[in-house]
Design an enzyme around this catalytic site. Structure first.
Site, PDB file in Angstrom:
ATOM      1  N   ASP A   9       0.835  -1.208   0.080  1.00 15.70           N
ATOM      2  CA  ASP A   9       0.185  -0.087  -0.013  1.00 15.70           C
ATOM      3  C   ASP A   9       0.879   1.342  -0.006  1.00 15.70           C
ATOM      4  O   ASP A   9       0.777   2.149   0.892  1.00 15.70           O
ATOM      5  CB  ASP A   9      -0.975  -0.028   1.223  1.00 15.70           C
ATOM      6  CG  ASP A   9      -0.101  -0.097   2.738  1.00 15.70           C
ATOM      7  OD1 ASP A   9      -0.783   0.617   3.526  1.00 15.70           O
ATOM      8  OD2 ASP A   9       0.899  -0.383   2.450  1.00 15.70           O
ATOM      9  N   ASP A  14       6.804   1.186   1.953  1.00 13.02           N
ATOM     10  CA  ASP A  14       6.498   0.185   1.099  1.00 13.02           C
ATOM     11  C   ASP A  14       7.422   0.366  -0.343  1.00 13.02           C
ATOM     12  O   ASP A  14       8.021  -0.380  -1.027  1.00 13.02           O
ATOM     13  CB  ASP A  14       4.964   0.248   0.568  1.00 13.02           C
ATOM     14  CG  ASP A  14       4.089  -0.087   1.530  1.00 13.02           C
ATOM     15  OD1 ASP A  14       3.962   1.103   2.150  1.00 13.02           O
ATOM     16  OD2 ASP A  14       3.343  -0.963   1.604  1.00 13.02           O
ATOM     17  N   ASN A  38      -2.457   2.730   3.372  1.00 14.63           N
ATOM     18  CA  ASN A  38      -1.775   3.997   3.807  1.00 14.63           C
ATOM     19  C   ASN A  38      -2.705   5.130   2.913  1.00 14.63           C
ATOM     20  O   ASN A  38      -2.662   6.344   3.474  1.00 14.63           O
ATOM     21  CB  ASN A  38      -0.633   4.030   3.201  1.00 14.63           C
ATOM     22  CG  ASN A  38       0.653   3.438   3.903  1.00 14.63           C
ATOM     23  OD1 ASN A  38       0.326   3.409   5.173  1.00 14.63           O
ATOM     24  ND2 ASN A  38       1.465   2.895   3.448  1.00 14.63           N
ATOM     25  N   THR A 123       3.068  -5.962   2.572  1.00 13.30           N
ATOM     26  CA  THR A 123       3.502  -5.018   3.366  1.00 13.30           C
ATOM     27  C   THR A 123       2.248  -3.698   3.628  1.00 13.30           C
ATOM     28  O   THR A 123       2.501  -2.561   3.994  1.00 13.30           O
ATOM     29  CB  THR A 123       4.819  -3.995   2.724  1.00 13.30           C
ATOM     30  OG1 THR A 123       4.239  -3.701   1.449  1.00 13.30           O
ATOM     31  CG2 THR A 123       5.989  -4.956   2.605  1.00 13.30           C
ATOM     32  N   PHE A 164      -1.104  -0.496  12.367  1.00 10.61           N
ATOM     33  CA  PHE A 164      -1.802  -0.082  11.712  1.00 10.61           C
ATOM     34  C   PHE A 164      -2.374  -1.270  10.479  1.00 10.61           C
ATOM     35  O   PHE A 164      -3.326  -1.367  10.268  1.00 10.61           O
ATOM     36  CB  PHE A 164      -1.248   0.908  10.696  1.00 10.61           C
ATOM     37  CG  PHE A 164      -2.052   1.632   9.349  1.00 10.61           C
ATOM     38  CD1 PHE A 164      -1.781   1.125   8.438  1.00 10.61           C
ATOM     39  CD2 PHE A 164      -3.058   2.542   9.689  1.00 10.61           C
ATOM     40  CE1 PHE A 164      -2.331   1.695   7.197  1.00 10.61           C
ATOM     41  CE2 PHE A 164      -3.769   2.796   8.712  1.00 10.61           C
ATOM     42  CZ  PHE A 164      -3.644   2.551   7.312  1.00 10.61           C
ATOM     43  N   ASN A 165      -1.433  -1.873   9.726  1.00 10.55           N
ATOM     44  CA  ASN A 165      -1.872  -2.904   9.010  1.00 10.55           C
ATOM     45  C   ASN A 165      -2.847  -4.084   9.176  1.00 10.55           C
ATOM     46  O   ASN A 165      -3.868  -4.470   8.618  1.00 10.55           O
ATOM     47  CB  ASN A 165      -0.517  -3.549   8.306  1.00 10.55           C
ATOM     48  CG  ASN A 165       0.321  -2.981   7.311  1.00 10.55           C
ATOM     49  OD1 ASN A 165       0.052  -2.072   7.037  1.00 10.55           O
ATOM     50  ND2 ASN A 165       1.730  -3.123   7.236  1.00 10.55           N
ATOM     51  N   HIS A 239       9.642   0.512   8.318  1.00 12.93           N
ATOM     52  CA  HIS A 239       8.931  -0.943   8.628  1.00 12.93           C
ATOM     53  C   HIS A 239       8.940  -1.993   7.374  1.00 12.93           C
ATOM     54  O   HIS A 239       9.636  -2.977   7.716  1.00 12.93           O
ATOM     55  CB  HIS A 239       7.396  -0.424   8.826  1.00 12.93           C
ATOM     56  CG  HIS A 239       7.068   0.479   9.898  1.00 12.93           C
ATOM     57  ND1 HIS A 239       7.269   0.309  11.125  1.00 12.93           N
ATOM     58  CD2 HIS A 239       6.639   1.749   9.502  1.00 12.93           C
ATOM     59  CE1 HIS A 239       6.878   1.442  11.844  1.00 12.93           C
ATOM     60  NE2 HIS A 239       6.494   2.342  10.970  1.00 12.93           N
ATOM     61  N   ASP A 240       8.601  -1.516   6.382  1.00 16.03           N
ATOM     62  CA  ASP A 240       8.273  -2.574   5.184  1.00 16.03           C
ATOM     63  C   ASP A 240       9.326  -2.976   4.390  1.00 16.03           C
ATOM     64  O   ASP A 240       9.701  -4.329   4.302  1.00 16.03           O
ATOM     65  CB  ASP A 240       7.497  -1.889   4.231  1.00 16.03           C
ATOM     66  CG  ASP A 240       5.889  -1.726   4.583  1.00 16.03           C
ATOM     67  OD1 ASP A 240       5.392  -0.768   3.910  1.00 16.03           O
ATOM     68  OD2 ASP A 240       5.692  -2.154   5.566  1.00 16.03           O
TER      69      ASP A 240
HETATM   70  O1  RIB Z   1       2.346   0.366  10.779  1.00 15.28           O
HETATM   71  C1  RIB Z   1       3.410   0.314   9.873  1.00 15.28           C
HETATM   72  C2  RIB Z   1       2.671  -0.268   8.546  1.00 15.28           C
HETATM   73  O2  RIB Z   1       1.674   0.637   8.206  1.00 15.28           O
HETATM   74  C3  RIB Z   1       3.728  -0.023   7.215  1.00 15.28           C
HETATM   75  O3  RIB Z   1       3.471  -0.970   6.432  1.00 15.28           O
HETATM   76  C4  RIB Z   1       3.082   1.118   6.730  1.00 15.28           C
HETATM   77  O4  RIB Z   1       3.549   1.476   5.380  1.00 15.28           O
HETATM   78  C5  RIB Z   1       1.723   1.235   6.860  1.00 15.28           C
HETATM   79  O5  RIB Z   1       1.183   0.560   5.598  1.00 15.28           O
HETATM   80 CA    CA Z   2       2.697  -0.506   4.178  1.00 11.25          CA
END
Ligand code: RIB
Ligand code: CA
Length: 310
Positions: A9, A14, A38, A123, A164-165, A239-240
């Protein structure tokens, strides 16, 4: 050579994960599918196309996926990634066509056409993967492993204990984590250690190729949200890219095998990844959970990868 499909996303981090995959001769990125997370589905799809145009990989097929999560309205993260989902750089408009099929159709086509099993790198929210598993269960055997960024063992980043994801689509995550497919999870516990510092972002500006220049702008934008002292960060958590970095250099990480499942009912904890670190449930150890990272080596990988672009 690792054959992968990226479901993402984009999203600044990403984008970095995609860059690592494209820069590596060890990875064959067979297809890219976009998820809503996102930003809106239109924006994340357009961002995936813009990134592949920027990095001159228009040969890679792209398809858009879910419009909403399975069970709840879409919640996006414009406060983190900006209005476009990739604020901070002037990216080129896509100069190639999106595939005339859905994300799950492209995943199915790609798996059918591959002689070898394929790794799914996820991701963003897991909606597309859950839908794929429900529509094409006969293709599960063509999936070697699912490597995903998501979840947390403890503190969350969207609600107190939820990342979040997984927050965006807890039901999808529950389906994927219980599908019986080998899993590698990059939770906030490791991604919050995978920070890029301001001087390192500045050093990207010295690389001086169009891709590195774009990523310097993206990272400068992404860093702003994470400057809030409440996070206690020294830089921006990437993160990703931890997913691709693990595929390329598992020795860069410490991990523990454990059962991970997803809470979908809790009023306060809906979307929490419940990680059975102390083996209290007796449930199968379905997930290799990444918990630590060699940060300098990770940053070096990012720098070296950016230098490969013309
Ligand atoms: O919490 C971080 C994740 O949420 C990452 O994948 C960021 O790109 C968002 O999608
Ligand atoms: Ca992401």
């Amino acid at each position: 050579m690792k054959k992968i499909i990226m479901d993402c996303d984009p999203g600044h981090d990403d984008a970095l994960a995609m860059m690592l995959a494209l820069a590596s001769p060890e990875i064959d990125l067979l297809a890219v599918t976009s998820s809503a997370g996102n930003q809106t589905p239109e924006k994340t799809l357009n961002n995936a196309m813009r990134l592949l145009t920027l990095m001159h990989h228009q040969e890679i097929p792209v398809a858009g996926g879910n419009r909403t999560p399975l069970m709840q309205p879409l919640e996006t993260a414009g406060n983190v990634h900006g209005k476009s989902g990739l604020d901070g750089a002037d990216l080129p408009d896509p100069d190639f066509a999106v595939q005339d099929m859905t994300a799950i159709e492209l995943i199915a086509k790609t798996l059918r056409e591959s002689d070898d099993p394929v790794t799914l790198v996820v991701t963003g929210p897991m909606t597309n993967i859950a839908l794929f598993l429900r529509v094409y269960p006969e293709l599960k055997g063509k999936i070697d492993r699912i490597v995903f960024m998501g979840g947390a063992m403890g503190l969350g980043n969207w609600t107190p204990s939820v990342e979040f994801n997984i927050y965006v689509d807890p039901e999808a995550a529950k389906i994927v984590l219980n599908a019986g497919i080998p899993l590698t999870m990059a939770p906030l516990n490791v991604t919050h250690k995978a920070q890029i510092l301001k001087p390192e972002i500045a050093a990207i500006g010295e690389i001086n190729n169009p891709v590195a220049n774009a990523f310097q702008g993206l990272l400068n934008f992404f860093e702003v949200y994470h400057e809030n002292p409440k996070w206690g960060f020294k830089g921006a958590p990437l993160h990703d890219p931890c997913t691709i970095a693990w595929l390329l250099h598992p020795e860069m990480f410490e991990s523990e095998l454990m059962n991970v499942d997803v809470e979908t009912q809790g009023e306060l904890v809906r979307g929490e990844t419940v990680c059975d670190y102390y083996e209290l449930t007796g449930k199968p150890k379905n997930t290799d959970v990444l918990l630590d990272i060699d940060r300098p080596a990770f940053i070096q990988l990012i720098m070296d990868s950016l230098k490969t672009f013309k």
